[in-house]
Design a protein around this motif. Structure first.
Motif, short mmCIF file in Angstrom:
data_model
loop_
_atom_site.label_atom_id
_atom_site.label_comp_id
_atom_site.label_asym_id
_atom_site.label_seq_id
_atom_site.Cartn_x
_atom_site.Cartn_y
_atom_site.Cartn_z
N UNK A 58 0.82 -1.22 0.00
CA UNK A 58 0.00 0.00 0.00
C UNK A 58 0.85 1.27 0.00
N UNK A 59 2.05 1.20 0.55
CA UNK A 59 2.87 2.43 0.68
C UNK A 59 3.99 2.46 -0.34
N UNK A 67 4.03 -5.53 -12.78
CA UNK A 67 4.27 -6.84 -12.16
C UNK A 67 4.23 -6.72 -10.63
N UNK A 68 4.80 -5.62 -10.12
CA UNK A 68 4.81 -5.39 -8.67
C UNK A 68 3.37 -5.40 -8.13
N UNK A 69 2.46 -4.76 -8.88
CA UNK A 69 1.08 -4.64 -8.40
C UNK A 69 0.36 -5.99 -8.49
N UNK A 70 0.41 -6.61 -9.66
CA UNK A 70 -0.35 -7.85 -9.86
C UNK A 70 0.18 -8.93 -8.90
N UNK A 71 1.50 -9.11 -8.90
CA UNK A 71 2.07 -10.16 -8.03
C UNK A 71 1.85 -9.81 -6.56
N UNK A 72 2.01 -8.52 -6.24
CA UNK A 72 1.87 -8.07 -4.85
C UNK A 72 0.46 -8.29 -4.33
N UNK A 73 -0.54 -7.97 -5.16
CA UNK A 73 -1.93 -8.15 -4.72
C UNK A 73 -2.23 -9.63 -4.49
N UNK A 74 -1.79 -10.46 -5.46
CA UNK A 74 -2.06 -11.90 -5.35
C UNK A 74 -1.39 -12.45 -4.08
N UNK A 75 -0.12 -12.03 -3.87
CA UNK A 75 0.61 -12.55 -2.69
C UNK A 75 -0.06 -12.08 -1.39
N UNK A 89 -4.74 -11.24 3.50
CA UNK A 89 -5.20 -9.84 3.52
C UNK A 89 -6.45 -9.74 2.65
N UNK A 90 -7.42 -8.93 3.08
CA UNK A 90 -8.61 -8.74 2.25
C UNK A 90 -8.29 -7.73 1.15
#
Ligand SMILES: Cc1ncc(COP(=O)(O)O)c(C=O)c1O
Length: 481
Positions: free
Chosen positions: A394-395, A448-456, A462-463
């Protein structure tokens, strides 16, 4: 212990709420339950029979007594503002109301990337375009510590019509507000502060000042978060040198319900009276209880496991905030949360590296002792080798803007499988919730940071909120023209 009931005499809306139930009524008005739904069903009655509206409840249908206006004036006076409105729609609505009052569609606003999703949605509604400001990250703890003056000065060159800040941030830290406000005022533009979590500020010497006292032009706060108000009650305060009172009033009414519930309004009034009469005494006790709680838990561990005021510059951290630095314990915050839930404790937010416990005036010394008693054995059991401080997704995202947020919001869209989503333009705002800070907003590239980060993050428990496909197997993207 004898229950105190003193606020009523200095809180007109609270008095109106209580008086309603002391008299008998024959209402041929809304709400349809008429405070008698229990004659139909006890369960329904338990939920609605204590509900009265503003119109025909707290005041006459034609607002002849002006009770709301009187109470709002008392709030304006207490915070030193020249405009105050009470909302039953949370800081979400109060944010919308201010943002609607700022400019014309197409105007740009400087906005902290730590903004809550309600602020971004308000920009879409108002047709304002964000110029993002990234928070500074504290190298020792990995937490965002606000917007630097250099970052604000960088975006002021693009001539925004207003500056939108989130203070305190979700983890309790604050920018150097005085410096930011004075830089914005040099350009004669208003500073709007979403202080959703800072309603208690300014009412004890050991707390940061509230943002109106710091010179901000608008303060939005949730009375149900750091303060003991009714769910979704919120307060909008403003100074009208750089903002128009007429536009604020119009925007507030445009976006608020025409049937405000009485209990949230009365609770804002009561909380105002509480802060005014006993704020310092009660907040002093809370600050002491939180400090004692942290000491009691910390005594069981070698590394510092809580964020503390001494981690930050003076006045730049909320001493009431309880943030557990789970990486120091080398386990998962989500596992700790799970164990706490089994033991009857709910926390405000938990991800892998962080847990936030919300402490308010409604917590007693005994509550903190109970929490410490339950928490310590869980932490001891789950403790492993400490990890490096990592900054949460998020940050840490620097948004890559492909098209305007509003255009993307209204564009034709399609679903792209996750494996093909990188490089596409998101049509969704997606945010771990809490804190509700966008990892990607409409019009921004899915990296990639966003897609992988959200999935992880989702896999870690985490919701992840607001994605069209909540499984994150696919992402809603803007259709190429
Ligand atoms: C910074 C911030 N602003 C606004 C809101 C919305 O507040 P509310 O739930 O009162 O609408 C939140 C909610 O968590 C928030 O964290």
């Amino acid at each position: 212990m004898e229950k105190r009931n003193e606020l009523r005499s200095s809180a007109p809306l609270l008095d109106a709420y209580l008086s309603y139930f002391e008299a008998s009524h024959t209402p041929f008005t809304i709400p349809g339950h008429k405070q008698r739904a229990s004659i139909i069903d006890a369960g329904l009655g338990a939920v609605v029979d204590t509900d009265i509206p503003l119109y025909g409840g707290l005041d006459e249908i034609k607002l002849t007594n002006q009770t709301l206006k009187k109470s709002e004036a008392l709030a304006a006076k207490l915070w030193g503002a020249d405009f105050a409105r009470f909302s039953t729609g949370g800081s979400t609505h109060a944010n919308q109301a201010v943002i609607f009052a700022l400019g014309q569609p197409g105007d740009k606003v400087a906005i902290s990337r730590t903004a809550h999703r309600s602020v971004l949605s308000a920009l879409v509604l108002a047709g304002l375009e964000p110029i993002w400001m990234s928070p500074e990250i504290d190298s020792a703890t990995g937490v965002p510590i606000g917007i630097s003056l250099t970052e604000l000065q960088r975006v002021l060159k693009e001539n925004p019509i207003a500056v939108l800040l989130t203070e305190p941030g979700y983890l309790g830290t604050l920018s150097d507000l005085k410096a930011l406000i004075s830089a914005a005022h040099e350009k004669s533009i208003p500073v709007i502060v979403d202080a959703a979590w800072g309603g208690h500020f300014g009412f004890h010497k050991d707390l940061p000042a509230h943002v109106i006292a710091e010179g901000a032009d608008a303060l939005i706060t949730s009375v149900h978060k750091a303060l003991p108000g009714y769910s979704a009650s919120a307060l909008l305060l403003a100074q009208t040198k750089y903002l128009s009172a007429e536009r604020l009033e119009q925007s507030f009414e445009t976006t608020h319900t025409t049937s405000p519930a009485g209990a949230p309004l009365a609770s804002i009034d009561a909380v105002r009276a509480l802060l005014q009469t006993r704020g310092s005494e009660l907040l002093g006790k809370l600050i002491e209880n939180v400090a004692q709680f942290k000491l009691a838990v910390q005594a069981n561990f070698d590394l510092p496991i809580f964020l503390s005021p001494s981690d930050f510059a003076p006045g730049r951290f909320d001493p009431v905030k309880i943030v557990l630095r789970v990486q120091q314990l080398g386990c998962s915050g989500v596992d700790i949360e799970r164990a706490l839930i089994e033991d009857g404790v709910r926390v405000e937010m938990a991800d892998r590296d962080t847990i936030v416990f919300l402490a308010t005036l409604a917590d007693t010394e005994a509550d903190f002792q109970t929490l410490a008693m339950k928490l310590v054995p869980i932490l001891k059991k789950l403790q492993g080798a400490p990890r490096e401080s990592a900054t949460a997704l998020s940050w840490s995202v620097i948004p890559q803007i492909a098209t305007s947020m509003r255009e993307a919001y209204f564009a034709e869209t399609e679903m792209a499988p996750a494996e093909n989503a990188v490089g596409r333009v998101s049509a969704d705002l997606i945010a771990p919730y809490p804190p509700g800070v966008a990892v990607v907003a409409p019009g921004e590239l899915l990296t990639e940071q966003i897609v992988k980060g959200l999935v992880a993050s989702q896999k870690a428990g985490v919701r992840i909120a607001y994605a069209t496909d909540p499984t994150l197997n696919s992402f809603r993207v803007v259709k190429p023209r």
